[in-house]
Motif scaffolding. Structure first.
Motif, short mmCIF file in Angstrom:
data_model
loop_
_atom_site.label_atom_id
_atom_site.label_comp_id
_atom_site.label_asym_id
_atom_site.label_seq_id
_atom_site.Cartn_x
_atom_site.Cartn_y
_atom_site.Cartn_z
N ARG A 1 0.85 -1.17 0.00
CA ARG A 1 0.00 0.00 0.00
C ARG A 1 0.89 1.23 0.00
NH1 ARG A 1 -1.86 -0.33 4.78
NH2 ARG A 1 -3.56 -1.77 4.42
N THR B 1 1.58 4.96 0.60
CA THR B 1 1.03 6.05 1.38
C THR B 1 1.60 7.35 0.84
OG1 THR B 1 1.09 4.60 3.26
CG2 THR B 1 0.72 6.91 3.68
N PRO B 2 0.76 8.18 0.25
CA PRO B 2 1.30 9.45 -0.25
C PRO B 2 1.70 10.35 0.91
CG PRO B 2 -1.06 9.33 -0.62
CD PRO B 2 -0.67 8.05 0.02
N LEU C 1 9.04 13.59 1.00
CA LEU C 1 9.86 12.58 1.65
C LEU C 1 10.99 13.20 2.45
CD1 LEU C 1 10.29 9.61 -0.79
CD2 LEU C 1 8.91 9.80 1.25
N SER D 1 15.68 1.03 7.78
CA SER D 1 14.59 0.95 6.80
C SER D 1 15.14 0.66 5.42
CB SER D 1 13.81 2.26 6.79
OG SER D 1 13.21 2.48 8.03
N ALA E 1 2.96 -6.58 8.32
CA ALA E 1 3.49 -5.54 9.22
C ALA E 1 3.15 -4.15 8.72
CB ALA E 1 4.99 -5.70 9.34
N GLU E 2 2.43 -4.07 7.59
CA GLU E 2 2.15 -2.76 7.04
C GLU E 2 1.28 -1.92 7.98
OE1 GLU E 2 0.23 -2.81 3.32
OE2 GLU E 2 2.09 -2.65 2.21
N ALA E 3 1.60 -0.68 8.06
CA ALA E 3 0.77 0.24 8.82
C ALA E 3 0.02 1.13 7.84
CB ALA E 3 1.62 1.07 9.74
N PRO F 1 1.95 6.24 13.03
CA PRO F 1 1.89 4.99 13.81
C PRO F 1 3.22 4.73 14.54
CG PRO F 1 2.10 4.54 11.48
CD PRO F 1 1.94 6.01 11.59
N TRP G 1 4.39 1.61 15.24
CA TRP G 1 5.05 0.45 14.63
C TRP G 1 4.45 0.19 13.26
CZ3 TRP G 1 9.25 -1.70 16.66
CH2 TRP G 1 9.50 -1.53 18.03
N GLY G 2 5.23 -0.42 12.40
CA GLY G 2 4.69 -0.87 11.13
C GLY G 2 5.54 -0.44 9.96
N LEU G 3 5.24 -1.08 8.83
CA LEU G 3 5.95 -0.74 7.60
C LEU G 3 5.12 0.27 6.83
CD1 LEU G 3 7.28 -4.04 6.06
CD2 LEU G 3 8.58 -2.11 6.88
N LEU G 4 5.76 1.30 6.34
CA LEU G 4 5.06 2.28 5.53
C LEU G 4 5.83 2.43 4.23
CD1 LEU G 4 4.23 5.22 7.92
CD2 LEU G 4 2.62 3.74 6.76
N GLU G 5 5.11 2.29 3.13
CA GLU G 5 5.74 2.60 1.85
C GLU G 5 5.28 4.00 1.47
OE1 GLU G 5 7.09 0.02 -0.56
OE2 GLU G 5 6.75 0.97 -2.49
N LEU G 6 6.17 4.95 1.63
CA LEU G 6 5.79 6.34 1.45
C LEU G 6 6.09 6.77 0.03
CD1 LEU G 6 7.25 7.59 4.79
CD2 LEU G 6 4.87 7.16 4.25
N GLU G 7 5.16 7.48 -0.55
CA GLU G 7 5.32 7.95 -1.91
C GLU G 7 5.31 9.47 -1.88
OE1 GLU G 7 2.03 7.13 -4.39
OE2 GLU G 7 3.19 7.35 -6.22
N ARG H 1 9.70 5.43 -0.71
CA ARG H 1 10.67 4.94 0.25
C ARG H 1 9.95 4.09 1.28
NH1 ARG H 1 14.07 8.72 4.10
NH2 ARG H 1 14.15 10.06 2.28
N LEU H 2 10.58 2.96 1.61
CA LEU H 2 10.01 2.09 2.61
C LEU H 2 10.56 2.49 3.98
CD1 LEU H 2 8.26 -0.52 2.76
CD2 LEU H 2 10.39 -1.71 3.07
N VAL H 3 9.68 2.59 4.93
CA VAL H 3 10.11 3.02 6.26
C VAL H 3 9.54 2.06 7.28
CG1 VAL H 3 9.90 4.82 7.99
CG2 VAL H 3 10.24 5.44 5.62
N LEU H 4 10.39 1.61 8.17
CA LEU H 4 9.93 0.78 9.28
C LEU H 4 9.70 1.70 10.46
CD1 LEU H 4 9.44 -1.96 10.63
CD2 LEU H 4 11.83 -1.99 11.23
#
Lengths: 349, 280
Positions: free
Chosen positions: A35, A37-38, A42, A51, A327-329, B211, B213-219, B227-230
């Protein structure tokens, strides 16, 4: 060919055409089914090596999963190969007499309480086989005609099975010459380092045709085996050294003349004349003690199916991906309804 | 209709148009300003008898009153792609509500309202030259609410600053201020002649509600990739500290120009903006 190409060359696939799909494994580097997330910028996100490492790990897991699946579907295997190793042992070609007289006991009777010569040699040779790991054995039977029982092999189970079969009722006569030729042919044309043993187990001898004698001499000169003759002598029958009473011809004393022929070959030669099962096992132990040279032997690795390994790699990648997915938030998770509309109504009122 | 936004310009307006704000000029029926001699302002209707009698040198004094003038209020709206962010609220909806409030509040007291929307360049089709016409101002504010920000930068704000040069104006600089540092300096320098109210369009989702905790794929909305962020508490802490520093820098820059920035987050509250504009 470089060693790497050689290494690759040992692997193959059932459906190599499918391997053209392998570039698909790079897809996870282009896009990930996560997913997105916009975020306005960045630049707001702090730099984080952990990460970045995790992103690399997930990318690699994706590549691994796709590549593992493609390779698994293609059906990979490792070619069977022959690996040359060195051990202590000898190439032993057994030439076993299958003439009818082998079924008799050492006393020359039909077997009842006493075991027959064939059964005794079976038992003792069976113990001999497998006592050393790297011996190579070939088994040849002979009576009127030679019988190829087992080619030169290091599969001791097969050798023992072949030896177990030698106490089946024997056949007609004794034709040593052709038996020797086949037993010699059992030695491969390979390197001369191996210590070669030709073990002739018989209870009698026969005349060897002079023409066959010549070819045998040539074969012995080429192979240069150590020749052991286990002469299972029946009580009362003429021994190797016994001169016949009458004319000293091969026909009258075939044992003596076969012995003479063996001595004239110019290869290391010993004859044993055991007159009972204990004497046979003593002779065998003696042979075993004599042959202690390093031997290069060839180990055959069977073709190995690698499909399971490929699927296991794919599974590993998929598990990592699934853990990552779980584990996705969600930054945009639904919240309690905002208070904004209510406030606006209040102002309007 | 939402409550009016009440604002006080920080300067004494001058100009030809009567309006609602204190001005440098005198005239009319405004607040008492000072007394001048009759020779200077020969206005017999406003002779200050008390002051005239008190003067030992028999000079005649005339009362002067402050004129009330209209000012121009401008909204400079950043339409770079980061304004497309939709968290607890849609940024452009918030901006639209703010602009509508401004348009209504300004035109109602006779001030003119202008709007310039910029990404890398000025978006003319969304902009409005300053007008006192209530309908035009409201229409422009409604247009901006439906605009789709797509720009890669906010450099058009420099051109907008050049366009509104001249008389001092009240300028609402509406953006999320996700700009490179030099652009920020340049824009504030270009607008330094005006009374600038920076309105930071923010969202609780991009800071406080992150959040643990968790994985975030930020655009990146402005096209800087993904970028993927834990997320974990330590990283969240660093993130918030970094955001706090950015806000502090921005506030420092804004204070140098006279006003604290106003934080427009999650919902638009006209009363809060009024309190901000009147107080501080």
């Amino acid at each position: 060919m470089s060693p790497l190409l050689g290494l690759i060359g040992r692997y193959g696939a059932e459906r190599p055409g499918l391997l053209w799909l392998l570039p698909l494994a790079l897809l996870p580097l282009l896009a990930a089914p996560r997913r997105r997330t916009p975020l306005p910028s960045l630049a707001a996100v702090p730099t984080d090596p952990l990460s970045r490492g995790l992103a690399a790990l997930l990318g690699a897991a994706g590549c691994l999963a796709v590549a593992g699946l493609v390779v698994g579907i293609a059906g990979p295997y490792r070619e069977g190969a022959e690996v040359k190793r060195t051990g202590i042992g000898a190439e032993i070609s057994m030439l076993i007499d299958r003439s009818g007289s082998m079924n008799e006991t050492f006393a020359g009777r039909q077997p009842s309480a006493e075991e027959s010569k064939a059964a005794a040699s079976r038992r003792i040779l069976g113990e001999f086989v497998g006592s050393r790991a790297h011996d190579l054995f070939a088994v040849t039977g002979f009576s009127t005609a030679p019988m190829l029982v087992l080619p030169m092999t290091d599969r001791h189970d097969a050798v023992r099975a072949a030896i177990r079969a030698i106490d089946r009722p024997g056949l007609d006569y004794t034709n040593v010459g052709r038996g020797l030729a086949m037993a010699l042919a059992q030695f491969g044309s390979g390197t001369g380092h191996a210590s070669r043993v030709l073990l002739l187990v018989s209870d009698g001898a026969a005349v060897i045709d002079p023409r066959v004698q010549d070819s045998l001499r040539a074969a012995f000169a080429k192979m240069r085996p150590n020749l052991y003759w286990l002469f299972l002598r029946t009580k009362g029958s003429p021994g190797i050294a016994d001169r016949p009473a009458g004319e000293d011809t091969p026909q009258a004393a075939p044992e003596r003349h076969l012995d003479l022929f063996f001595r004239s070959l110019g290869v290391p030669y010993r004859a044993f004349e055991p007159e009972g099962p204990e004497a046979v096992s003593a002779a065998i132990r003696q042979i075993e003690g004599l042959e202690r040279d390093p031997i290069p032997y060839i180990e055959r690795r069977p073709r190995r199916d690698l499909t399971g390994a490929a699927y296991a790699a794919a599974l590993l990648g998929l598990v990592i991906l699934i853990v990552g997915k779980l584990a996705e938030a969600d930054l945009r998770r639904p919240q309690a309804p905002a208070a904004a509309p209510a406030a606006e109504r209040r102002i309007a009122a | 209709m939402s409550a009016d936004i009440i604002y006080l310009p920080r300067w004494r307006a001058r100009g030809p148009r009567a309006g609602a704000h204190r001005a440098r000029d005198t005239g009319g029926l405004g607040t008492f300003k000072d007394q001048v001699s009759f020779l200077r302002l020969p206005d017999a209707r406003r002779i200050d008898l008390r002051a005239t009698l008190r003067d030992p040198f028999d000079g005649v004094h005339v009362r002067r009153f402050e004129a009330r003038m209209a000012v121009e209020v401008w909204a400079l709206v950043d339409l770079s792609a980061s304004m497309r962010f939709r968290g607890a609220a849609d940024r452009m909806t918030l901006v639209g509500a703010l602009c509508q409030g401004l348009a209504a509040s300004t035109t109602r007291i006779g001030d003119s309202f202008g709007l310039i929307a910029c990404d890398a360049f000025i978006r003319e089709e969304l902009s409005l030259i300053a007008t006192r016409r209530r309908a035009s101002a409201a229409a422009a504010a409604a247009r901006i609410a439906g605009a789709r920000p797509a720009g890669r930068s906010a450099a058009g704000l420099l051109a907008a600053a050049a366009r509104i040069a001249g008389q001092p104006k009240l300028v609402f600089l509406i953006s999320d201020f996700r700009w490179p540092e030099p652009l920020m300096e340049q824009v504030f320098a270009a607008l330094s002649f005006h009374d600038v109210v920076p309105v930071i369009v923010a969202d609780s989702r991009e800071t406080g509600d992150l959040p643990e905790w968790g994985l975030l794929e930020l655009e990146d909305l402005e096209g800087a990739g993904t970028r993927l962020v834990l997320m974990r508490p330590s990283l969240r802490g660093r993130w918030l500290v970094q955001e706090g520093e950015r806000m502090a820098r921005l506030a420092r820059l804004a204070r140098r120009n006279g006003r604290e920035p106003f934080r427009l987050a999650d919902r638009f509250d006209p009363d809060a903006l009024s309190r901000h504009l009147l107080g501080a």
